[in-house]
Design an enzyme around this catalytic site. Structure first.
Site, PDB file in Angstrom:
ATOM      1  N   HIS A  96     -78.325 -66.748 102.697  1.00  0.00           N
ATOM      2  CA  HIS A  96     -78.868 -65.541 103.677  1.00  0.00           C
ATOM      3  C   HIS A  96     -79.685 -66.240 105.160  1.00  0.00           C
ATOM      4  O   HIS A  96     -80.327 -67.231 104.921  1.00  0.00           O
ATOM      5  CB  HIS A  96     -79.563 -64.562 103.048  1.00  0.00           C
ATOM      6  CG  HIS A  96     -81.078 -64.961 102.772  1.00  0.00           C
ATOM      7  ND1 HIS A  96     -81.824 -64.268 101.704  1.00  0.00           N
ATOM      8  CD2 HIS A  96     -82.064 -66.051 103.126  1.00  0.00           C
ATOM      9  CE1 HIS A  96     -82.916 -64.663 101.753  1.00  0.00           C
ATOM     10  NE2 HIS A  96     -83.133 -66.101 102.724  1.00  0.00           N
ATOM     11  N   GLU A 149     -78.245 -60.776 103.413  1.00  0.00           N
ATOM     12  CA  GLU A 149     -77.728 -61.212 102.292  1.00  0.00           C
ATOM     13  C   GLU A 149     -76.281 -61.257 102.019  1.00  0.00           C
ATOM     14  O   GLU A 149     -75.381 -60.484 102.790  1.00  0.00           O
ATOM     15  CB  GLU A 149     -78.423 -60.124 101.053  1.00  0.00           C
ATOM     16  CG  GLU A 149     -79.964 -60.187 100.903  1.00  0.00           C
ATOM     17  CD  GLU A 149     -80.654 -61.382 100.204  1.00  0.00           C
ATOM     18  OE1 GLU A 149     -80.124 -62.585 100.493  1.00  0.00           O
ATOM     19  OE2 GLU A 149     -81.286 -61.177  99.532  1.00  0.00           O
ATOM     20  N   ASN A 166     -79.027 -68.862  98.849  1.00  0.00           N
ATOM     21  CA  ASN A 166     -77.941 -68.106  98.865  1.00  0.00           C
ATOM     22  C   ASN A 166     -76.978 -67.812 100.108  1.00  0.00           C
ATOM     23  O   ASN A 166     -76.007 -67.279 100.206  1.00  0.00           O
ATOM     24  CB  ASN A 166     -78.061 -66.836  98.214  1.00  0.00           C
ATOM     25  CG  ASN A 166     -78.951 -65.657  98.994  1.00  0.00           C
ATOM     26  OD1 ASN A 166     -79.348 -66.412 100.152  1.00  0.00           O
ATOM     27  ND2 ASN A 166     -79.102 -64.391  98.388  1.00  0.00           N
ATOM     28  N   ASP A 193     -87.782 -60.235 109.937  1.00  0.00           N
ATOM     29  CA  ASP A 193     -87.748 -59.393 108.809  1.00  0.00           C
ATOM     30  C   ASP A 193     -89.095 -58.756 108.270  1.00  0.00           C
ATOM     31  O   ASP A 193     -90.077 -59.449 108.546  1.00  0.00           O
ATOM     32  CB  ASP A 193     -86.801 -59.889 107.820  1.00  0.00           C
ATOM     33  CG  ASP A 193     -87.067 -61.392 107.592  1.00  0.00           C
ATOM     34  OD1 ASP A 193     -88.078 -61.793 107.948  1.00  0.00           O
ATOM     35  OD2 ASP A 193     -86.060 -62.026 106.975  1.00  0.00           O
TER      36      ASP A 193
HETATM   37  P1  PGA Z   1     -87.898 -70.857 102.696  1.00  0.00           P
HETATM   38  O1  PGA Z   1     -87.228 -69.318 102.815  1.00  0.00           O
HETATM   39  O2  PGA Z   1     -88.100 -71.164 104.190  1.00  0.00           O
HETATM   40  O3  PGA Z   1     -89.007 -70.360 102.052  1.00  0.00           O
HETATM   41  O4  PGA Z   1     -86.888 -71.480 101.877  1.00  0.00           O
HETATM   42  C1  PGA Z   1     -85.980 -69.453 103.859  1.00  0.00           C
HETATM   43  C2  PGA Z   1     -85.440 -68.314 103.728  1.00  0.00           C
HETATM   44  O5  PGA Z   1     -84.968 -67.744 102.782  1.00  0.00           O
HETATM   45  O6  PGA Z   1     -84.732 -67.767 104.937  1.00  0.00           O
END
Ligand code: PGA
Length: 238
Positions: A133, A138, A131, A65
């Site tokens: 995702h 999302e 959350n 992404d």
């Molecule tokens: P993070 O993000 O590794 O910064 O915790 C993970 C994600 O949002 O997929």
């Protein structure tokens, strides 16, 4: 589904590294799906240690992404993240690594074409959002069916990621381009990493809850070759 519980972030990174090392030994020209965020940084450090100075690297990578509106030169773009934290240290030809474009005309159709051209990923690396995702897919009322898409970020993701934008939520882009669920599931193997207490609830829902678009990572229950690598805090609710 394989679940590997480890003590801490370092052990999680080591374990993930062992899968990537094995894959590259088996096929040096592997196609790897990569992720950004705090979670994979330890793994990338280990890959740099292993691969730095090697002139014969032939694997290809594609990232999950990118923020809409951010370009290669933006400090917080995921392109820049990958350059800074991995590719600037390796002699991998720049044509071999790809991050979807957050700017420019037809960036979505170009990303979809790139995914077709690069072919099936041997490993897709994932983190998990607090959350639930994966990539920037999302939580919503329905699993999106597109191969890739441009989505609106949820308030929680904007808040979680504001730590990279001087803790100012107004500076966080509100949209992102991301691989969709069918693309993520198309990888031969998925390795998903989780570290820290703030991931514990999402990890529990993703592994032990129903498959629901409210927790996008729960869709991984339907993939036949998934390995979770979870540290003690992230696994504390299992
Ligand atoms: P993070 O993000 O590794 O910064 O915790 C993970 C994600 O949002 O997929």
């Amino acid at each position: 589904m394989e679940i590997i519980k480890v003590n801490d972030y370092n052990e999680m990174s080591q374990k993930a590294f062992s899968f990537f090392k094995e894959q590259l030994k088996k096929n040096p020209a592997s196609v790897l799906g990569l992720a950004t965020g705090s979670t994979p940084l330890g793994l990338y450090g280990l890959l740099i240690k292993e691969l730095k100075g090697r002139q014969d690297l032939s694997f290809k990578t594609v990232n999950l992404d990118e923020y809409i509106g951010l370009g290669k030169d933006d400090e917080q773009s995921y392109y820049n993240f990958m350059f800074k934290n991995l590719f600037s240290e390796l002699s991998l030809p720049s044509a071999n690594w790809h991050v979807p474009e957050g700017r420019g005309r037809n960036n979505l159709s170009r990303f979809i074409k790139l995914l077709q051209d690069i072919g099936q990923r041997d490993i897709q690396l994932l983190g998990i959002g607090a959350n639930g995702h994966i990539g920037f897919v999302e939580p919503s009322h329905k699993f999106p069916e597109q191969e890739a898409m441009i989505i609106n970020l949820t308030q929680q993701t904007i808040q979680d990621n504001s730590r990279f934008f001087e803790d100012d939520m107004t500076k966080v882009p509100t949209q992102a381009i991301t691989m969709g669920v069918p693309q993520i599931l198309n990888a031969k193997k998925i390795i998903i990493l989780a570290s820290g207490e703030n991931k514990a609830e999402a990890v529990k829902k993703a592994i032990q809850g129903p498959v629901t678009p409210q927790c996008p990572a729960s869709i991984l229950q339907e993939h036949s070759n998934v390995t979770w690598i979870i540290d003690e805090l992230a696994g504390s609710k299992l």
